[in-house]
Design a protein around this motif. Structure first.
Motif, short mmCIF file in Angstrom:
data_model
loop_
_atom_site.label_atom_id
_atom_site.label_comp_id
_atom_site.label_asym_id
_atom_site.label_seq_id
_atom_site.Cartn_x
_atom_site.Cartn_y
_atom_site.Cartn_z
N UNK A 213 0.81 -1.21 0.00
CA UNK A 213 0.00 0.00 0.00
C UNK A 213 0.85 1.26 0.00
N UNK A 214 2.16 1.09 0.07
CA UNK A 214 3.07 2.24 -0.02
C UNK A 214 4.16 1.93 -1.02
N UNK A 215 4.66 2.98 -1.66
CA UNK A 215 5.73 2.83 -2.64
C UNK A 215 6.75 3.94 -2.40
N UNK A 216 8.01 3.57 -2.13
CA UNK A 216 9.03 4.59 -1.86
C UNK A 216 9.34 5.45 -3.07
N UNK A 217 9.67 6.69 -2.82
CA UNK A 217 10.09 7.62 -3.86
C UNK A 217 11.23 7.03 -4.68
N UNK A 218 12.17 6.38 -4.01
CA UNK A 218 13.34 5.83 -4.70
C UNK A 218 12.95 4.77 -5.73
N UNK A 219 11.93 3.96 -5.42
CA UNK A 219 11.47 2.95 -6.39
C UNK A 219 10.87 3.63 -7.62
N UNK A 220 10.09 4.67 -7.40
CA UNK A 220 9.45 5.37 -8.51
C UNK A 220 10.47 6.09 -9.39
N UNK A 221 11.60 6.45 -8.81
CA UNK A 221 12.64 7.16 -9.55
C UNK A 221 13.57 6.22 -10.29
N UNK A 222 13.99 5.14 -9.59
CA UNK A 222 15.15 4.41 -10.09
C UNK A 222 14.94 2.93 -10.38
N UNK A 223 13.84 2.35 -9.98
CA UNK A 223 13.62 0.92 -10.24
C UNK A 223 13.33 0.68 -11.72
N UNK A 224 13.75 -0.49 -12.25
CA UNK A 224 13.36 -0.82 -13.63
C UNK A 224 11.84 -0.76 -13.80
N UNK A 225 11.40 -0.26 -14.94
CA UNK A 225 9.99 -0.11 -15.32
C UNK A 225 9.30 1.07 -14.64
N UNK A 226 10.02 1.79 -13.80
CA UNK A 226 9.41 2.91 -13.07
C UNK A 226 9.25 4.13 -13.97
N UNK A 227 8.32 5.01 -13.65
CA UNK A 227 8.16 6.25 -14.43
C UNK A 227 9.44 7.08 -14.48
N UNK A 228 10.18 7.11 -13.37
CA UNK A 228 11.40 7.89 -13.33
C UNK A 228 12.40 7.44 -14.37
N UNK A 229 12.53 6.14 -14.55
CA UNK A 229 13.48 5.62 -15.54
C UNK A 229 12.93 5.70 -16.95
N UNK A 230 11.69 5.28 -17.13
CA UNK A 230 11.11 5.24 -18.47
C UNK A 230 11.04 6.64 -19.10
N UNK A 252 -7.05 8.82 -3.84
CA UNK A 252 -6.77 7.37 -3.92
C UNK A 252 -5.26 7.15 -3.80
N UNK A 253 -4.49 8.08 -4.37
CA UNK A 253 -3.04 8.08 -4.22
C UNK A 253 -2.63 9.39 -3.56
N UNK A 254 -1.73 9.29 -2.59
CA UNK A 254 -1.25 10.50 -1.90
C UNK A 254 0.24 10.41 -1.68
N UNK A 255 0.91 11.53 -1.93
CA UNK A 255 2.36 11.61 -1.71
C UNK A 255 2.63 12.31 -0.40
N UNK A 256 3.57 11.78 0.37
CA UNK A 256 3.85 12.36 1.68
C UNK A 256 5.35 12.32 1.96
N UNK A 257 5.83 13.40 2.57
CA UNK A 257 7.22 13.45 3.05
C UNK A 257 7.17 13.71 4.54
N UNK A 258 7.36 12.67 5.33
CA UNK A 258 7.32 12.79 6.78
C UNK A 258 8.61 12.24 7.36
N UNK A 259 9.26 13.04 8.19
CA UNK A 259 10.50 12.62 8.85
C UNK A 259 11.52 12.09 7.83
N UNK A 260 11.56 12.77 6.69
CA UNK A 260 12.53 12.38 5.67
C UNK A 260 12.16 11.16 4.87
N UNK A 261 11.00 10.58 5.15
CA UNK A 261 10.53 9.40 4.43
C UNK A 261 9.57 9.82 3.33
N UNK A 262 9.99 9.66 2.08
CA UNK A 262 9.18 10.09 0.93
C UNK A 262 8.51 8.87 0.31
#
Length: 281
Positions: A213-230, A252-262
């Motif tokens: 139910x959560x996805x780290x910012x780093x996965x969205x940026x750098x994981x294969x098939x992620x929007x960040x990479x594509x 339905x989707x929300x982005x949050x930066x709390x205590x350095x956790x994006x």
């Protein structure tokens, strides 16, 4: 060319198997093979699961190119080019070079020779998970890959293999000065709508981390098939897209930066086609 291929199999599922396909399509014989290849690679058409010689449009192909209610039958919206780019670069078996360049290669600049060498080494390591690729196929693919995204300064025409590639318009790769290689253009993508970005995010999430139910910012940026990479985004651009998620998806989707956790939080599942409709309506 892509619409021509989708329309052709819509009218006649065996058109590409017929000897007079070039007459039906109104192109040369070599272009018949190219149209079939690129429509398949972009997941616009597929083999009929019941009859192998027959081809049928995919749901994606119909949703884009249908004359009556297609989103963008004549490729007038740059958003559609981003979708086609996404479909090609996530297709590991039928577009191996494209997949590797956007999902595996970490260099921002490259030259054709080392690009080909590193791709070959990687392909050799993937023998168990993908179809084998010959040396000749790889070299041809690398040349075609470059022309797909980057029109050479030395010629006014893009090679036929890449269909006078409309993906050049995405400005994802630029030729370096003096012809000393190429560079991926990371950063803001003015023609990439948030709805298209979000649809690919949902597809990535469903494919790679469906149970979470959560996805780290780093996965969205750098994981294969992620929007960040594509899409070759930088972190500021990614953040700007993510900050629009809650409004676009009714939280339905929300982005949050709390205590350095994006992280992105998923409150409920979303339908990819509904997101595309939001953009094209």
């Amino acid at each position: 060319w892509l619409k021509k291929g989708v329309d052709a199999v819509t009218d006649n599922a065996t058109v590409f198997s017929s000897e007079d396909a070039f007459v039906t399509l109104g192109v040369g014989k070599n272009m018949v093979s190219s149209i079939r290849h690129w429509c398949t690679v972009a997941r616009l058409i597929k083999a009929d699961p019941h009859q192998r010689r027959r081809l049928v449009p995919t749901e994606f192909g119909k949703s884009i190119f249908n004359d009556k209610n297609g989103f963008d039958p004549y490729l007038e919206d740059p958003a559609t080019l981003w979708l086609i780019h996404w479909q090609i670069t996530t297709n590991i078996n039928q577009a191996t070079t494209w997949y590797w360049a956007f999902n595996v290669l970490r260099k921002n600049q490259f030259v054709s020779t080392t690009f080909t060498e590193e791709l070959y080494k990687w392909a050799q390591q993937q023998k168990e998970s993908m179809k084998p690729v010959s040396d000749n196929t790889l070299q041809r693919d690398v040349n075609c890959f470059i022309r797909t995204y980057c029109q050479s300064r030395h010629t006014a025409a893009v090679v036929e293999e890449s269909f006078d590639s409309p993906l050049v318009e995405l400005n994802l790769i630029a030729e370096l000065p003096e012809g000393n290689g190429y560079e991926f253009q990371r950063g803001e993508k003015e023609t990439l709508p948030v709805e298209i970005f979000t649809a690919t995010l949902v597809a990535f999430w469903d494919l790679c981390s469906f149970e979470r139910d959560t996805l780290p910012f780093s996965d969205l940026m750098y994981a294969p098939l992620s929007p960040g990479r594509i899409f070759r985004l930088d972190e500021d651009t990614m953040t700007a897209y993510l900050e629009n998620l809650a409004q676009l998806t009714n939280e339905a989707l929300q982005y949050d930066e709390t205590a350095g956790l994006k992280q992105v939080y998923r409150r409920k599942n979303l339908n990819l086609m509904k997101l595309l409709e939001r953009h094209y309506e």
